[in-house]
Each structure stands twice: as structure tokens, then as C-alpha cells.
Design a protein around this motif. Structure first.
Motif: not given
Ligand code: 2P0
Length: 323
Positions: A16, A29-31, A142, A150-153, A160, A162, A210
Motif C-alpha cells: 500500500y 491501490n489494492n494491497s 488487513r 487483501e485490502w480492496q481499495k 474500502s 480488507a 494489477d
């Protein structure tokens, strides 16, 4: 009745780095991270009408206003949701090996989200806890989960958060090389903000994510340690490259970080599946097979002292501490 809540720290394999919304902590971004057993925070919250201000005790020491800032954000959200007006006493113990310099806001703010909502009588889902922890510190979103998360943005406060990815119940571990326990010069919050605003390399970082994220998820599904390691190492190097393009430029690397990276490469040439990642500081974290970890540690003892090398296994989700 025990109302201590424990959260374990996590290390991102896809980092992140950068916020779209600095107040709500919505990331660019996702992390994706691995939660670890070795480092965790235990926290208890008590709402008390007799208090005139929120108090934070970290390892029994009363903290000043600066340390309270992220904590207050989470407490205020919990008070609002539960309709509570009282101030709170927050007691927190960081279980981090002495002098490791790895104290992380991830476990701290995740444990707080759990403990404050418990004390307020809120029954939050994992997703709600993740959103709440996120408002304190992004990476804390997370630490609600064990294993890989996964932390979805998302694009808003509601979207937002995880989600769990894999329980990491396979042959993977981490080895920390602690090269410094000093406080960093540029906080991660300031570092990522400066990079987003001023680094011409930042867009390149975003454009490559991505592909990294999809490949990482595939590699985790296949339990392919080498693919996980290669992608994580490249992802970390790209993140750190963005800081060199910032104005003014900065780096989290020290000469000892480079020495640690060289040791990892040398071990790889000897046939070990071992890779590194780094965060907003000079310490280096190795990703390897749990079954090879002790052997790798023994080799590293020729370059580092035993107390600089700390092993970690995949860790559990946020939970109430019993007993
Ligand atoms: C991460 N880091 O994914 C990245 C990689 C550091 C480098 O999350 O501003 O303490 O509180 O949301 O979560 C550290 O940043 O920052 C971090 P805030 P946080 O683990």
C-alpha cells in the motif's frame, strides 16, 4: 471478564503506497499481506464518565497528544456509532521482541478497533472492523484477518476494506533482519503523500500493480513460494524506487539494508527459496519456506547477530484474549 483484544501485525507482499483520500484513508491501490504470529498488540478500552479526556497508555506509559491522534479517530467513530459520550482509557501492550524497531501501527490500530467496539457493545462484522481499523491506519485494515489478506481499495468509506485470501497453512515463513531500531526520518504517512504529489515514477508504480496482484493471488493459490517471493521482491523494489523520484527525494534504505539484500541473493545462488521485502524503514524481511528457515538463519549468522534475526510464522485473525 476479559476484554483484551489481540491483533497481529502484517507485512505487505503487494504494498500500500499512496492515498486517494487522506482523511478517509482510501488508498490508490489494492494491497496484499501476510499476518504474522511473532508481533502483536493487546489492547483494552474502558469508557469512563469520570474521564475528561481520552487517555492512551502504551506499555504502561501515558502517551502525549501526538500518539493519541490516530487512536482518537477510531474512538470517535466508535462513540458515534454506539451513541456514547464518555471519554476512554486505552491500555495497550506491544509484543515486539526488544529493540526490534518493528512497532507497527497495523497491529495497534486493529487491536484498538476490536477493543473499542467490544467495550462499546457494538457487534461488528469483520468487514466493519476492517473499515474501522482502516480509519486509524491503512495497513491495520488487513490485520483483522489471519494468513493472507487483501485490502480492496474501493472508492468510498463503505467500499474500502480488507478480505481474507488464504489461511497460509502451508510451507511459508518470514525472517526479519533488524538492521536498525531507530525511528524513521520520514514517516510512512508523509513519505507516501510526498511520493504521490511529486514523484514522476508514481504513475509507473500504479500502472504495474494489477499484474502484480493477479500474479500474486495465483501464486498463493498454487502455494508457489518462488513465485510469491519473486513478485513480492519486485513489488517492494518498485515501491522504494518511487521515493527516489520524489521532491525532496528520500530513501528508507541504509547500507545494512543493502548488505541484507546481498545476503539474500547469495543464499538464492546456493539454492534456497528466499526473497526480501522492505517497508517504510531500513529493516529487511525475508520470505522463505518455513521448513528452510532455520537453515537460512544459520547461514545469516555469519553476517548478522542472532538478536538481529527474528523468525515469524503466519499468524491468526483478531481475537479476544481469554484467560
Ligand atoms: C504496507 N506501508 O502496505 C505499506 C508498505 C509502508 C510501506 O502501510 O498513513 O502506517 O496510517 O495509512 O498503514 C505503512 O503505512 O499508513 C504501510 P497510514 P500506515 O504495509
Amino acid at each position: 471478564m476479559s476484554n483484551w483484544v489481540r491483533a497481529h501485525t502484517n507485512i505487505a507482499l503487494i504494498k500500500y503506497w499512496g492515498k486517494k483520500d487522506e482523511d478517509l484513508i482510501i488508498p490508490m491501490n489494492n494491497s496484499l499481506s501476510l499476518t504474522l504470529d511473532a508481533f502483536y498488540t493487546d489492547t483494552r478500552v474502558t469508557f469512563d464518565d469520570a474521564l475528561t479526556a481520552d487517555e492512551l497508555y502504551l506499555d504502561d506509559m501515558l502517551q502525549d497528544f501526538t500518539a493519541l491522534k490516530k487512536v482518537k479517530t477510531v474512538l470517535d467513530l466508535v462513540r458515534e456509532k454506539a451513541g456514547i459520550r464518555s471519554k476512554a482509557k486505552v491500555e495497550s501492550y506491544n509484543h515486539v521482541p526488544t529493540a526490534a524497531g518493528l512497532a507497527s501501527s497495523a497491529s495497534g490500530l486493529a487491536a484498538l478497533a476490536g477493543a473499542a467496539s467490544l467495550a462499546a457493545g457494538l457487534e461488528l462484522s469483520s468487514v466493519e472492523l476492517s473499515r474501522l481499523a482502516r480509519r486509524g491506519s491503512g495497513s491495520a485494515s488487513r490485520s483483522i484477518y489471519g494468513g493472507f489478506a487483501e485490502w480492496q481499495k474501493g472508492s468510498s468509506d463503505e467500499t474500502s476494506f480488507a478480505v481474507p485470501v488464504d489461511d497460509a497453512d502451508w510451507d511459508i515463513g518470514m525472517l526479519f533482519i533488524v538492521v536498525s531500531d531507530k525511528k524513521k526520518d520520514v514517516s510512512s504517512r508523509e513519505g507516501m503523500s510526498r511520493t504521490v504529489r511529486t514523484s514522476p515514477f508514481y504513475q509507473g508504480w500504479l500502472d504495474s500493480l494489477d499484474e502484480d496482484l493477479n500474479a500474486m493471488k495465483q501464486a498463493i493459490k498454487k502455494q508457489d513460494i518462488d513465485k510469491v517471493g519473486v513478485i513480492a521482491e519486485q513489488n517492494a523494489l518498485k515501491m522504494h524506487a518511487t521515493t527516489l523520484g520524489a521532491k525532496p527525494p528520500f530513501t528508507y534504505w541504509s547500507p545494512d539494508s543493502l548488505k541484507a539484500m546481498d545476503s539474500v541473493r547469495a543464499l538464492r545462488e546456493q539454492g534456497y527459496s528466499v526473497y526480501f521485502t522492505m517497508d517504510a524503514g531500513p529493516n529487511v524481511k525475508l520470505i522463505c519456506r518455513q521448513s528452510q528457515l532455520e537453515e537460512i538463519r544459520t547461514h545469516l549468522l555469519s553476517d548478522f547477530t542472532g538478536s538481529q534475526l527474528i523468525a515469524a510464522r503466519p499468524g491468526p485473525a483478531l481475537h479476544v484474549v481469554t484467560g
